[in-house]
Design an enzyme around this catalytic site. Structure first.
Site, PDB file in Angstrom:
ATOM      1  N   TYR A 157       0.843  -1.211   0.000  1.00  0.00           N
ATOM      2  CA  TYR A 157       0.000   0.000   0.000  1.00  0.00           C
ATOM      3  C   TYR A 157       0.880   1.264   0.000  1.00  0.00           C
ATOM      4  O   TYR A 157       0.648   2.203  -0.770  1.00  0.00           O
ATOM      5  CB  TYR A 157      -0.889  -0.048   1.238  1.00  0.00           C
ATOM      6  CG  TYR A 157      -1.907   1.065   1.351  1.00  0.00           C
ATOM      7  CD1 TYR A 157      -3.038   1.091   0.541  1.00  0.00           C
ATOM      8  CD2 TYR A 157      -1.757   2.071   2.305  1.00  0.00           C
ATOM      9  CE1 TYR A 157      -3.988   2.106   0.668  1.00  0.00           C
ATOM     10  CE2 TYR A 157      -2.697   3.077   2.444  1.00  0.00           C
ATOM     11  CZ  TYR A 157      -3.812   3.091   1.625  1.00  0.00           C
ATOM     12  OH  TYR A 157      -4.751   4.099   1.757  1.00  0.00           O
ATOM     13  N   LYS A 161       1.061   4.163  -2.814  1.00  0.00           N
ATOM     14  CA  LYS A 161       0.684   5.542  -2.484  1.00  0.00           C
ATOM     15  C   LYS A 161       1.860   6.516  -2.674  1.00  0.00           C
ATOM     16  O   LYS A 161       1.650   7.687  -3.003  1.00  0.00           O
ATOM     17  CB  LYS A 161       0.125   5.611  -1.061  1.00  0.00           C
ATOM     18  CG  LYS A 161      -1.208   4.845  -0.889  1.00  0.00           C
ATOM     19  CD  LYS A 161      -2.300   5.413  -1.766  1.00  0.00           C
ATOM     20  CE  LYS A 161      -3.664   4.798  -1.520  1.00  0.00           C
ATOM     21  NZ  LYS A 161      -4.702   5.353  -2.407  1.00  0.00           N
TER      22      LYS A 161
END
Ligand code: NAD
Length: 249
Positions: A157, A161
């Site tokens: 993640y 991001k």
């Protein structure tokens, strides 16, 4: 200049719930016509569409898996055909599949990177030509403070991001001469279905690390998106705005 979005057409990916839903509704509050895409929740997306229409704005709920580039091009084409132009894209669709690196499967890595990062490429690319023809536009990509600070158990993640930030700055440099701006909103801990899955102890820890001492609300993320969608941010591009209660400062 004003915060009014009257006359603007916007698209929010993954807009049937959570932060995407709050963004779609607030864009409509400020006078924009708003399309949302969804992957599976047709009923929830139709509810968002009805709510936007009840505010007197045009709305669309379009089924589209955000990882599909061809579908992204069709979605943008539908908006341009029906509404004449696309002014704002909010790349919001995203997932988590958390695990420590030692335990993370290849599938968990691939799913998160593809959903969170390729989706941004797809809609930003598909919107570029129509925005150039329209002599301007605003791309707003939803990252996370985790992409700035990293987080144990979220390497996939965090990589996706952080990648969004690098992508956005590159896109902003490529298209600035066409008056197309690209910015990032990086939320901290916001109460949605995504964070609802976290363990109570982890949540308490996150709150303790947040100077403002509370979770954020999805509508507070939407406020930053309204600003970046509006002409009030006309000289801002390649920027990262944290909406995180001070967490990553
Ligand atoms: P959520 O799970 O409630 O909503 C995510 C939305 O994305 C859902 O509507 C889902 O259907 C959609 N989506 C997922 N994969 C998709 C795909 N392949 N195609 C189309 N739609 C897809 O989560 P949320 O908290 O509302 O998160 C929204 C965004 O904000 C995400 O990008 C997330 O990473 C980011 N974010 C959330 C937080 C938080 O604390 N909630 C913090 C930082 C960043």
């Amino acid at each position: 200049m004003s915060l009014s979005l009257e006359g603007k057409t916007c698209l929010v990916t993954g807009g049937s719930r959570g932060i995407g839903r709050a963004i779609a509704l607030k864009l409509a509050d400020f006078g924009a016509d708003v399309a949302v895409t969804y992957s599976r929740s047709a009923d929830a997306a139709e509810e968002v569409k009805a709510e936007i229409e009840s505010k007197g704005q045009k709305a669309k709920a379009i089924q589209a898996d955000a990882v599909d580039l061809e579908r992204a091009e069709e979605v943008i084409a539908e908006i341009v055909d029906d509404w004449g132009k696309i002014d704002v894209i909010v790349n919001n669709a995203g997932i988590t599949k958390d695990n420590l690196i030692l335990r993370m499967t290849e599938e968990q890595w691939d799913d998160v990177i593809t959903t969170n990062l390729k989706s941004i490429f797809n809609y930003s690319k598909a919107a570029a030509k129509p925005m150039m023809r329209n002599r301007g536009g605003s791309i707003i990509n939803i990252s996370s403070v985790v992409g700035i600070s990293g987080n144990a158990g979220q390497s996939n993640y965090a990589a996706s991001k952080a990648g969004i930030i690098g992508f956005t700055k590159s896109y902003a440099k490529e298209l600035a001469s066409r008056n197309i701006r690209a910015n990032v909103v990086a939320p901290g801990y916001i109460l949605t279905d995504m964070t609802g899955e976290l363990d109570e102890k982890v949540l308490e820890g996150i709150k303790a690390e947040t100077p403002l001492g509370r979770a954020g609300d999805a509508s507070e993320v939407a406020d930053a998106v309204v600003f970046l969608s509006s002409d009030m941010s006309s000289y801002i591009t390649g920027e990262v705005i944290r909406v995180d209660g001070g967490m990553a400062m």
